[in-house]
Every structure is written in structure tokens, then in C-alpha cells.
Design a protein around this motif. Sequence first.
Motif, PDB file in Angstrom:
ATOM      1  N   GLY A  29      19.453  -0.499   2.983  1.00 50.03           N
ATOM      2  CA  GLY A  29      20.050   0.485   3.839  1.00 50.03           C
ATOM      3  C   GLY A  29      19.062   1.367   4.119  1.00 50.03           C
ATOM      4  N   ALA A  30      19.557   2.859   4.320  1.00 54.72           N
ATOM      5  CA  ALA A  30      18.583   3.674   4.630  1.00 54.72           C
ATOM      6  C   ALA A  30      17.616   4.295   3.462  1.00 54.72           C
ATOM      7  N   ILE A  31      16.195   4.126   3.471  1.00 52.96           N
ATOM      8  CA  ILE A  31      15.561   4.141   2.261  1.00 52.96           C
ATOM      9  C   ILE A  31      14.486   5.329   2.632  1.00 52.96           C
ATOM     10  N   ARG A  32      14.185   6.149   1.683  1.00 52.39           N
ATOM     11  CA  ARG A  32      13.065   7.097   1.908  1.00 52.39           C
ATOM     12  C   ARG A  32      11.680   6.698   1.909  1.00 52.39           C
ATOM     13  N   GLY A  41       0.849  -1.256   0.019  1.00 54.66           N
ATOM     14  CA  GLY A  41       0.184   0.041  -0.095  1.00 54.66           C
ATOM     15  C   GLY A  41       0.609   1.355   0.100  1.00 54.66           C
ATOM     16  N   ALA A  42       2.069   1.365   0.182  1.00 57.73           N
ATOM     17  CA  ALA A  42       2.814   2.282   0.101  1.00 57.73           C
ATOM     18  C   ALA A  42       4.305   1.771   0.264  1.00 57.73           C
ATOM     19  N   GLY A  43       5.398   2.886  -0.086  1.00 55.05           N
ATOM     20  CA  GLY A  43       6.810   2.628  -0.057  1.00 55.05           C
ATOM     21  C   GLY A  43       7.416   1.655  -0.781  1.00 55.05           C
ATOM     22  N   ILE A  44       8.177   0.824  -0.331  1.00 52.99           N
ATOM     23  CA  ILE A  44       8.568  -0.001  -1.369  1.00 52.99           C
ATOM     24  C   ILE A  44       7.843  -1.088  -1.938  1.00 52.99           C
ATOM     25  N   GLY A  45       6.809  -1.529  -1.229  1.00 52.68           N
ATOM     26  CA  GLY A  45       5.710  -2.562  -1.575  1.00 52.68           C
ATOM     27  C   GLY A  45       5.156  -1.805  -2.978  1.00 52.68           C
ATOM     28  N   ARG A  46       4.671  -0.495  -2.756  1.00 53.05           N
ATOM     29  CA  ARG A  46       3.871   0.076  -3.846  1.00 53.05           C
ATOM     30  C   ARG A  46       4.830   0.061  -4.947  1.00 53.05           C
ATOM     31  N   THR A  74      15.535   6.022  -2.983  1.00 56.01           N
ATOM     32  CA  THR A  74      13.858   6.031  -2.735  1.00 56.01           C
ATOM     33  C   THR A  74      13.479   4.623  -3.000  1.00 56.01           C
ATOM     34  N   PRO A  75      12.079   4.369  -2.673  1.00 59.72           N
ATOM     35  CA  PRO A  75      11.914   2.948  -2.677  1.00 59.72           C
ATOM     36  C   PRO A  75      11.862   2.469  -4.108  1.00 59.72           C
TER      37      PRO A  75
END
Length: 286
Positions: free
Chosen positions: A182-185, A10-15, A219-220
Motif C-alpha cells: 500500500g502506501a510506503i514511505r 539503489g534506493a527505497g524498497i530495493g535497497r 517504511t521500505p
Amino acid sequence: MRTAMVTGAGAGIGRETARLLAEGGYRVVVADINETAAQTVADEITAVGGHAYACLLDVASEAQWDKVAEWVHGEFGPAHVLVNNAGIMDTGGFVETSAAQWQRTVDIDLMSVIYGSRVFARQMIDAGIEGHIVNLSSGAAFFPARYIPAYAAAKAAVLMASQALRVELRPKGIGVTAICPGAIRTELLAHGTRAGLDAAEQEAWRTQLGKVQSLAFATPDKVARVVERSIRRNPAVVPVNPEAWIGYGLFRLSPGLVRAVGSVGSFDLADRLLPRIQPLLNRITK
């Protein structure tokens, strides 16, 4: 048409992963505990000619996994790809984190991967499909920091579980990859909780950490591209971002050095630094 199941979509990397796989011709099951968010992503995909279906799923529930897997099989046949992306990141020291918080992290970040991998791997095996399972671990899996012990422990377990599953499924022609970003927005930190804070303090902490994570360079969609490439090439472990690659290498070469670095950060240090950099964060994220 090949079917891909993506959790936390629904958001982020999955989206971004769901969108990219749909662009590549997959029929995508967009699974999320937030059904409205899942439907929004599915609508975005279908609006540009893709094939996507929203699905409500609490990944911490084995019963829901079984139900969703049965639905996917009944509607589309056995899935070809599973992307276990859903997760949370709560913060807090090892001792101050309650047993309930530890259990919540294990249930969502680790057991969800186990539930999903078991039921969808069985579909692939029974159907003779040479599919692929991608599990989102983390750079934290090889970085024993003082402020995320529960998250790091769960993600380290995901990394090892993925390797064990890879060994078992290889003779079946089914690939398994562990992705270690690592660090992802994303809003991962902003949605987490910190042990020992009251409601007002919790909200302030989330807001501050959300601004900090929004400064991450990657970014994702970068992780989504790694996921898609892993499905095609079947690597075992893929760190994402320089800090993840450095941590992965250092942990293998000098675990003691990694522990020393991980001991530097603390909540006391964060509590001192965040108020000082707050004006800068406000200007940058405005």
C-alpha cells in the motif's frame, strides 16, 4: 553461496531488500539504472561484511536484461532469487495520459518483470535450481483510481503474470510471489510525472507529492521483510499494510464498491486540498 538479483536496488524498497538478503547470507546483485546509487548500496553491504556487486540495468531494455543475466551466470552461476522491484508511478487521467506515457509505464512496470522473469527463470530451470521470483505489484492493482490508471493497469498485469508464472514454474520447484504494497514511505511519487503540466508545474507537483508520501506510516524495510519471508514461505500474493489488505478483500467481495471509492479522488480535489495543507506538510516534513 546463493545469489539474489534485486532491481531498483539503489534506493527505497530495493535497497532495503538487498541489505536484508545480504544479511541473510546471499550474494546480492544490486541492479539500478542509477549506477552510482547501486554502487553506494553495494559498498554499504560490503562494509558490514556482506557480499554485493553493483550492476547498471535499464529494466525496460530486454537486451540489457539478457546481457546482465549472462554476466551474473558467468560470474556466480545461475541466480537463486530474482526480486523485480524497479518501477515508476506517473499520474494523470486515462484520456489525458499520452500514449507515450502509457508505453513508458508498461515498459518499466510490466515488461521489466516479464523480461527479468523469463531470463532468470530459464537459468533456474536449466540448472535445476528450486529458486524464487518475487514481483512487486501494488495495492493499486485492485484499486481503479481515476488518477493512476496506467500504473494500476500495469501493476494489475504484474499480479496476473505472476500467478500465471507461478502455475507454470511450480512443477519445477520454483516459487513465485506477487507483493502488493500500500502506501510506503519512498520517493516513488516524487520521481513520477503528472500528465498535462509544464516543467515548473511538474516540479511543484513532485515536491508536494513527495511530502505527502513521506507521511506514509510504513517504511521500505517493512516491505523488504515481506519479500524475504516470501522467499522462504512461497505465498502466492501478499498485500502489505492494512489499506492493501482491505482493498484486496473488497475487490474480491464487491468490485463495484471499490470502483465507487476509486471515483471519489480526483486531481481537482487534490489541487484544492494541497495548498490548504501545505503549511502543515512543511511543518511536519521540516
